[in-house]
Enzyme design. Structure first.
Site, PDB file in Angstrom:
ATOM      1  N   CYS A 293      50.825  18.739  57.147  1.00  7.23           N
ATOM      2  CA  CYS A 293      51.126  20.173  57.198  1.00  7.23           C
ATOM      3  C   CYS A 293      51.460  20.541  58.637  1.00  7.23           C
ATOM      4  O   CYS A 293      50.763  20.099  59.560  1.00  7.23           O
ATOM      5  CB  CYS A 293      49.911  20.963  56.721  1.00  7.23           C
ATOM      6  SG  CYS A 293      50.128  22.756  56.808  1.00  7.23           S
TER       7      CYS A 293
ATOM      8  N   GLU B 103      53.146  24.684  49.361  1.00  6.07           N
ATOM      9  CA  GLU B 103      53.595  25.953  49.954  1.00  6.07           C
ATOM     10  C   GLU B 103      52.954  27.160  49.259  1.00  6.07           C
ATOM     11  O   GLU B 103      52.570  28.129  49.917  1.00  6.07           O
ATOM     12  CB  GLU B 103      55.126  26.065  49.916  1.00  6.07           C
ATOM     13  CG  GLU B 103      55.869  24.975  50.679  1.00  6.07           C
ATOM     14  CD  GLU B 103      55.405  24.787  52.111  1.00  6.07           C
ATOM     15  OE1 GLU B 103      54.956  25.760  52.741  1.00  6.07           O
ATOM     16  OE2 GLU B 103      55.479  23.643  52.602  1.00  6.07           O
TER      17      GLU B 103
HETATM   18 ZN    ZN Z   1      51.552  23.367  55.143  1.00  5.32          ZN
END
Ligand code: ZN
Length: 192
Positions: free
Chosen positions: A110, A153
């Site tokens: 991420c 997301e």
């Molecule tokens: Zn992320």
């Protein structure tokens, strides 16, 4: 122009983002934000970016996966992940549900937990309904890596990070992932 990407620890990543109205979506401010997020995602580089990651607590995410153009993954690795190109698109107020109960596990990273990765189980197939950049309703059926990107997301919009879902004992730096985990790909959701 790119925006700074918020890192883990910032409360905005743990907040429930708010939905936008169609009028807000069509506003010049939001249309400009979409462009900034597109540039920020490409520069990172990443395959998705959610508004909380640039400090905006709204239900907006942008997604684009070249799947292979710039990644260092081999054809075999791309196929194992069912990772195929996904053109740029925008989702507002998305609602996600799994299709079936099959799950697949791969390393994921991420941009807001920069430099790390962890093996994370995700549904193989999902269905998403959302609004696009014009405020029109869209629905998406996705499988494989694209389904993973959507889950990652949309989690961001609900204050959830992949580290909440990963197998914690696999948590690793990107460097050690390549070194010890037999992965040539550098970081899960990043391009290369
Ligand atoms: Zn992320």
């Amino acid at each position: 122009m790119t925006l700074p990407i918020v890192q883990a620890g910032n409360p905005v990543l743990r907040a429930l983002a708010r939905e936008l109205t169609r009028e807000e979506i069509r506003s010049q401010e939001i249309q400009e934000l979409i462009e900034l997020m597109r540039e920020t995602m490409r520069a990172a580089p990443g395959v998705g970016l959610a508004a909380p990651q640039i400090g905006a607590s709204i239900k907006l995410t942008v997604i684009e996966d070249e799947a292979g153009e710039r990644t260092k993954m081999t054809r075999e690795e791309l196929d194992a992940r069912e990772r195929y190109p996904v053109p740029f698109h925008v989702l507002f107020n998305p609602i996600i549900e799994p299709v079936g109960d099959e799950k697949v596990e791969f390393f994921e990273g991420c941009l807001s937990v920069a430099g790390y990765a962890g093996s994370t189980s995700r549904f193989r197939s999902v269905k998403v309904s959302a609004l696009n950049e014009h405020g029109d309703e869209i629905s998406i059926n996705a499988k494989g890596w694209y389904a993973r990107i959507l889950q990652h997301e949309i989690d961001h919009l609900n204050g959830i990070l992949y580290i909440d879902r990963m197998d914690t004992r696999t948590f690793t730096t990107g460097e050690n992932k390549v070194r010890y985990w037999n992965e040539s790909e550098k970081l899960g959701l990043q391009k290369d």
